[in-house]
Design a protein around this motif. Structure first.
Motif, short mmCIF file in Angstrom:
data_model
loop_
_atom_site.label_atom_id
_atom_site.label_comp_id
_atom_site.label_asym_id
_atom_site.label_seq_id
_atom_site.Cartn_x
_atom_site.Cartn_y
_atom_site.Cartn_z
N ASP A 185 -14.46 56.77 17.57
CA ASP A 185 -15.64 57.65 17.55
C ASP A 185 -15.82 58.29 16.18
O ASP A 185 -16.95 58.40 15.68
CB ASP A 185 -15.52 58.72 18.64
N ALA A 186 -14.73 58.69 15.54
CA ALA A 186 -14.80 59.25 14.18
C ALA A 186 -15.28 58.19 13.19
O ALA A 186 -16.06 58.49 12.28
CB ALA A 186 -13.44 59.80 13.76
N VAL A 187 -14.84 56.96 13.38
CA VAL A 187 -15.30 55.88 12.51
C VAL A 187 -16.79 55.66 12.69
O VAL A 187 -17.52 55.47 11.71
CB VAL A 187 -14.49 54.58 12.76
N ALA A 188 -17.28 55.69 13.92
CA ALA A 188 -18.71 55.52 14.17
C ALA A 188 -19.51 56.61 13.45
O ALA A 188 -20.55 56.32 12.83
CB ALA A 188 -19.01 55.53 15.66
N ARG A 189 -19.04 57.83 13.50
CA ARG A 189 -19.72 58.93 12.80
C ARG A 189 -19.70 58.69 11.29
O ARG A 189 -20.69 58.89 10.59
CB ARG A 189 -19.09 60.28 13.15
N ALA A 190 -18.55 58.24 10.77
CA ALA A 190 -18.42 57.98 9.34
C ALA A 190 -19.33 56.84 8.90
O ALA A 190 -19.93 56.89 7.82
CB ALA A 190 -16.96 57.67 8.99
N VAL A 191 -19.44 55.80 9.74
CA VAL A 191 -20.32 54.67 9.43
C VAL A 191 -21.75 55.17 9.25
O VAL A 191 -22.43 54.86 8.27
CB VAL A 191 -20.24 53.59 10.53
N ARG A 192 -22.22 55.96 10.21
CA ARG A 192 -23.59 56.48 10.15
C ARG A 192 -23.77 57.36 8.91
O ARG A 192 -24.77 57.24 8.19
CB ARG A 192 -23.92 57.27 11.41
N ALA A 193 -22.82 58.24 8.64
CA ALA A 193 -22.92 59.15 7.50
C ALA A 193 -22.89 58.41 6.17
O ALA A 193 -23.48 58.87 5.19
CB ALA A 193 -21.78 60.18 7.55
N ALA A 194 -22.22 57.25 6.13
CA ALA A 194 -22.10 56.49 4.90
C ALA A 194 -23.22 55.47 4.71
O ALA A 194 -23.22 54.71 3.74
CB ALA A 194 -20.74 55.79 4.85
#
Length: 135
Positions: A88-97
């Motif tokens: 879930d943290a990776v998904a948030r990071a993907v969107r933010a990046a």
């Protein structure tokens, strides 16, 4: 480009998949070329691949019927998945990046939680939070 609050942790390649229109032909090809061993697992036409000998089995792989992860594009090339602590943290990071989520979190019972995302170059990439207790 927005920065996210997620602190990136180095991750290793944990799984790859080969997508094929003719799964039996691809299986025969890789058995001949690399000596890989295939074991039927899960849905019909899906095989786990052992790329090395028993004492050094290598990165786990799969051979599967071709699918579409990027809208309107069949998946070609190797599909790579990386082991992560928190999908879930990776998904948030993907969107933010600046990336996009191609497949929302999907749980594979007894394996873990998986997402696929598109990077800014248009590549489909997997992230798996391994959890043998996943249901």
């Amino acid at each position: 480009m927005a920065r996210c609050q997620h602190e990136a942790v180095p991750t290793n390649l944990s799984h790859f998949a080969i997508n094929a229109d003719d799964v039996p032909a691809s299986r025969a090809f890789y058995e001949t070329v690399f000596g890989w061993r295939f074991t039927a697992w899960g849905p019909p036409g899906f095989y786990q691949i052992q790329t090395g000998p028993d004492d050094e089995p290598g990165v786990q792989g799969a051979l599967q019927q071709r699918r579409t992860l990027l809208p309107g594009q069949v998946t070609t090339g190797l599909e790579c998945t990386f082991a992560v602590e928190d999908v879930d943290a990776v998904a948030r990071a993907v969107r933010a990046a600046g990336g996009t989520i191609l497949m929302d979190r999907f749980t594979i019972s007894g394996v873990g939680h998986l997402i696929f995302f598109g990077d800014p170059a248009g590549n489909a990439v997997g992230a798996m939070q391994y959890d043998p207790e996943a249901e």
